[in-house]
Design a protein around this motif. Structure first.
Motif, PDB file in Angstrom:
ATOM      1  N   MET A   1      26.959  41.021  44.050  1.00  0.00           N
ATOM      2  CA  MET A   1      28.376  40.777  44.296  1.00  0.00           C
ATOM      3  C   MET A   1      28.593  39.308  44.656  1.00  0.00           C
ATOM      4  SD  MET A   1      31.371  42.263  44.396  1.00  0.00           S
ATOM      5  CE  MET A   1      31.032  44.015  44.617  1.00  0.00           C
ATOM      6  N   ILE A   2      29.477  38.644  43.939  1.00  0.00           N
ATOM      7  CA  ILE A   2      29.790  37.239  44.201  1.00  0.00           C
ATOM      8  C   ILE A   2      30.941  37.169  45.194  1.00  0.00           C
ATOM      9  CG2 ILE A   2      30.466  35.036  43.193  1.00  0.00           C
ATOM     10  CD1 ILE A   2      29.483  36.126  40.479  1.00  0.00           C
ATOM     11  N   SER A   3      30.674  36.633  46.370  1.00  0.00           N
ATOM     12  CA  SER A   3      31.707  36.547  47.407  1.00  0.00           C
ATOM     13  C   SER A   3      32.510  35.256  47.238  1.00  0.00           C
ATOM     14  CB  SER A   3      31.073  36.600  48.795  1.00  0.00           C
ATOM     15  OG  SER A   3      30.092  35.596  48.928  1.00  0.00           O
ATOM     16  N   ILE A   4      33.824  35.373  47.405  1.00  0.00           N
ATOM     17  CA  ILE A   4      34.740  34.268  47.132  1.00  0.00           C
ATOM     18  C   ILE A   4      35.640  33.999  48.330  1.00  0.00           C
ATOM     19  CG2 ILE A   4      36.639  33.444  45.664  1.00  0.00           C
ATOM     20  CD1 ILE A   4      34.109  33.674  44.102  1.00  0.00           C
ATOM     21  N   LEU A   5      35.849  32.719  48.608  1.00  0.00           N
ATOM     22  CA  LEU A   5      36.898  32.267  49.526  1.00  0.00           C
ATOM     23  C   LEU A   5      37.893  31.461  48.708  1.00  0.00           C
ATOM     24  CD1 LEU A   5      38.137  31.537  52.352  1.00  0.00           C
ATOM     25  CD2 LEU A   5      36.609  29.554  52.338  1.00  0.00           C
ATOM     26  N   ILE A   6      39.165  31.763  48.846  1.00  0.00           N
ATOM     27  CA  ILE A   6      40.210  31.000  48.162  1.00  0.00           C
ATOM     28  C   ILE A   6      40.931  30.143  49.194  1.00  0.00           C
ATOM     29  CG2 ILE A   6      42.326  31.097  46.803  1.00  0.00           C
ATOM     30  CD1 ILE A   6      41.453  33.852  45.799  1.00  0.00           C
ATOM     31  N   CYS A   7      41.022  28.847  48.925  1.00  0.00           N
ATOM     32  CA  CYS A   7      41.741  27.943  49.813  1.00  0.00           C
ATOM     33  C   CYS A   7      42.857  27.267  49.029  1.00  0.00           C
ATOM     34  CB  CYS A   7      40.791  26.897  50.395  1.00  0.00           C
ATOM     35  SG  CYS A   7      41.598  25.759  51.547  1.00  0.00           S
ATOM     36  N   ASP A   8      44.076  27.693  49.297  1.00  0.00           N
ATOM     37  CA  ASP A   8      45.256  27.185  48.580  1.00  0.00           C
ATOM     38  C   ASP A   8      46.469  27.493  49.435  1.00  0.00           C
ATOM     39  OD1 ASP A   8      47.465  26.852  46.658  1.00  0.00           O
ATOM     40  OD2 ASP A   8      45.887  26.804  45.138  1.00  0.00           O
ATOM     41  N   ASP A   9      47.391  26.548  49.547  1.00  0.00           N
ATOM     42  CA  ASP A   9      48.567  26.787  50.386  1.00  0.00           C
ATOM     43  C   ASP A   9      49.752  27.351  49.615  1.00  0.00           C
ATOM     44  OD1 ASP A   9      49.387  24.560  48.985  1.00  0.00           O
ATOM     45  OD2 ASP A   9      49.429  23.217  50.704  1.00  0.00           O
ATOM     46  N   ASN A  10      49.518  27.724  48.356  1.00  0.00           N
ATOM     47  CA  ASN A  10      50.555  28.358  47.553  1.00  0.00           C
ATOM     48  C   ASN A  10      50.291  29.866  47.513  1.00  0.00           C
ATOM     49  OD1 ASN A  10      52.074  29.453  45.359  1.00  0.00           O
ATOM     50  ND2 ASN A  10      52.278  27.403  44.475  1.00  0.00           N
ATOM     51  N   GLU A  11      51.105  30.634  48.224  1.00  0.00           N
ATOM     52  CA  GLU A  11      50.879  32.075  48.337  1.00  0.00           C
ATOM     53  C   GLU A  11      50.974  32.777  46.989  1.00  0.00           C
ATOM     54  OE1 GLU A  11      52.599  35.903  50.891  1.00  0.00           O
ATOM     55  OE2 GLU A  11      53.243  33.862  51.348  1.00  0.00           O
ATOM     56  N   PHE A  12      51.816  32.276  46.113  1.00  0.00           N
ATOM     57  CA  PHE A  12      51.946  32.869  44.784  1.00  0.00           C
ATOM     58  C   PHE A  12      50.624  32.744  44.021  1.00  0.00           C
ATOM     59  CE2 PHE A  12      52.916  32.405  40.238  1.00  0.00           C
ATOM     60  CZ  PHE A  12      53.578  33.606  40.002  1.00  0.00           C
ATOM     61  N   VAL A  13      50.007  31.576  44.131  1.00  0.00           N
ATOM     62  CA  VAL A  13      48.727  31.342  43.453  1.00  0.00           C
ATOM     63  C   VAL A  13      47.641  32.219  44.043  1.00  0.00           C
ATOM     64  CG1 VAL A  13      46.896  29.646  43.044  1.00  0.00           C
ATOM     65  CG2 VAL A  13      49.294  28.993  42.756  1.00  0.00           C
ATOM     66  N   THR A  14      47.549  32.264  45.364  1.00  0.00           N
ATOM     67  CA  THR A  14      46.466  33.011  45.999  1.00  0.00           C
ATOM     68  C   THR A  14      46.578  34.512  45.751  1.00  0.00           C
ATOM     69  OG1 THR A  14      47.696  33.083  48.102  1.00  0.00           O
ATOM     70  CG2 THR A  14      46.104  31.297  47.799  1.00  0.00           C
ATOM     71  N   SER A  15      47.797  35.030  45.789  1.00  0.00           N
ATOM     72  CA  SER A  15      47.956  36.470  45.555  1.00  0.00           C
ATOM     73  C   SER A  15      47.600  36.825  44.121  1.00  0.00           C
ATOM     74  CB  SER A  15      49.389  36.910  45.877  1.00  0.00           C
ATOM     75  OG  SER A  15      50.331  36.216  45.067  1.00  0.00           O
ATOM     76  N   GLY A  16      48.004  35.984  43.185  1.00  0.00           N
ATOM     77  CA  GLY A  16      47.671  36.232  41.786  1.00  0.00           C
ATOM     78  C   GLY A  16      46.182  36.125  41.531  1.00  0.00           C
ATOM     79  N   MET A  17      45.543  35.130  42.147  1.00  0.00           N
ATOM     80  CA  MET A  17      44.114  34.948  41.964  1.00  0.00           C
ATOM     81  C   MET A  17      43.331  36.113  42.564  1.00  0.00           C
ATOM     82  SD  MET A  17      41.975  32.996  40.484  1.00  0.00           S
ATOM     83  CE  MET A  17      43.150  31.693  40.119  1.00  0.00           C
ATOM     84  N   GLN A  18      43.786  36.595  43.708  1.00  0.00           N
ATOM     85  CA  GLN A  18      43.132  37.745  44.321  1.00  0.00           C
ATOM     86  C   GLN A  18      43.151  38.957  43.394  1.00  0.00           C
ATOM     87  OE1 GLN A  18      45.134  37.702  48.379  1.00  0.00           O
ATOM     88  NE2 GLN A  18      43.194  38.702  48.851  1.00  0.00           N
ATOM     89  N   ILE A  19      44.316  39.226  42.811  1.00  0.00           N
ATOM     90  CA  ILE A  19      44.462  40.370  41.915  1.00  0.00           C
ATOM     91  C   ILE A  19      43.525  40.245  40.719  1.00  0.00           C
ATOM     92  CG2 ILE A  19      46.043  41.532  40.321  1.00  0.00           C
ATOM     93  CD1 ILE A  19      48.315  40.812  42.286  1.00  0.00           C
ATOM     94  N   ILE A  20      43.493  39.047  40.131  1.00  0.00           N
ATOM     95  CA  ILE A  20      42.654  38.816  38.947  1.00  0.00           C
ATOM     96  C   ILE A  20      41.178  38.988  39.279  1.00  0.00           C
ATOM     97  CG2 ILE A  20      41.860  37.044  37.329  1.00  0.00           C
ATOM     98  CD1 ILE A  20      44.758  35.915  37.450  1.00  0.00           C
ATOM     99  N   LEU A  21      40.737  38.357  40.358  1.00  0.00           N
ATOM    100  CA  LEU A  21      39.307  38.374  40.686  1.00  0.00           C
ATOM    101  C   LEU A  21      38.839  39.737  41.159  1.00  0.00           C
ATOM    102  CD1 LEU A  21      38.839  34.911  42.432  1.00  0.00           C
ATOM    103  CD2 LEU A  21      38.452  35.533  40.040  1.00  0.00           C
ATOM    104  N   ASN A  22      39.690  40.451  41.877  1.00  0.00           N
ATOM    105  CA  ASN A  22      39.285  41.748  42.408  1.00  0.00           C
ATOM    106  C   ASN A  22      39.230  42.841  41.334  1.00  0.00           C
ATOM    107  OD1 ASN A  22      38.736  41.049  45.078  1.00  0.00           O
ATOM    108  ND2 ASN A  22      40.877  41.280  45.707  1.00  0.00           N
TER     109      ASN A  22
END
Length: 211
Positions: A1-22
């Protein structure tokens, strides 16, 4: 399992990236933060394999500066994922230890491929970014001479070779960031170089003439 931390101050970007990666069975987003210091703290206190790091962040420190601290103080690998493709950000991020540099217009499947490649100890740079880096790495055949520089400019050359950002150089030399920006432009002119990356390469290879 590849563990990821996302660091971005744009909530739209982070929520979308979370959905894609998960959606990936072998990738897990462990944490999402919106500022550089939070990313540093998390990496220093938790096991996370890869950080997806934006460049411009709220609360002072940018992602390029944070990359240096994270890669030096933890085992986490940093992939820059940003909208910014300025030469200074690209070269300094790589000098600071980033193993990937992607723009946010990269297709989701390519981002996933990049994450998996970095997990296998590869470095990933988007083609568009690589073209810019290649131009930065081109050095003139004629050797540049440090005798052209003032003592303060030589200190700046050393700081550039150490991978410091303009802001860090300003703090180190007790100058304003604007002064450092102007000084680097003057150094490039005196040495007949085009990019600060060339300054670092020349210095680290010992290719500057000192007399």
């Amino acid at each position: 399992m590849i563990s990821i931390l996302i660091c971005d101050d744009n909530e739209f970007v982070t929520s979308g990236m979370q959905i894609i990666l998960n959606t990936q069975p072998d990738i897990e987003v462990r944490k999402v933060v919106n500022n550089a210091q939070a990313a540093i703290d998390y990496c220093q206190n938790n096991q996370v394999e890869i950080v997806l790091m934006d460049v411009r962040l709220n609360n002072g420190m940018n992602g390029v500066e944070a990359t240096k601290i994270i890669t030096e103080s933890s085992s986490s690998k940093v992939i820059i994922l940003t909208t910014f493709d300025e030469d200074e950000y690209i070269s300094t991020a790589i000098i600071n230890g980033a193993v990937g540099y992607l723009l946010k217009n990269t297709k989701p499947e390519q981002i996933i491929q990049a994450i998996k490649a970095v997990s296998e100890n590869q470095s990933i740079i988007q083609q568009e970014i690589w073209q810019r880096i290649r131009k930065q790495l081109e050095v003139p055949k004629k050797k540049a001479s440090l005798t052209e520089l003032t003592p303060r400019e030589r200190e700046t050359v050393v700081a550039i070779a150490e991978g410091l950002t303009n802001r860090e150089i300003a703090r180190k030399l007790f100058l304003s960031e604007g002064t450092v920006n102007n000084m680097i432009s003057l150094i490039l002119h005196k040495l007949n170089l085009k990019h600060r990356t060339q300054v670092a390469i020349y210095y680290l290879r010992g290719e500057f003439e000192n007399k």
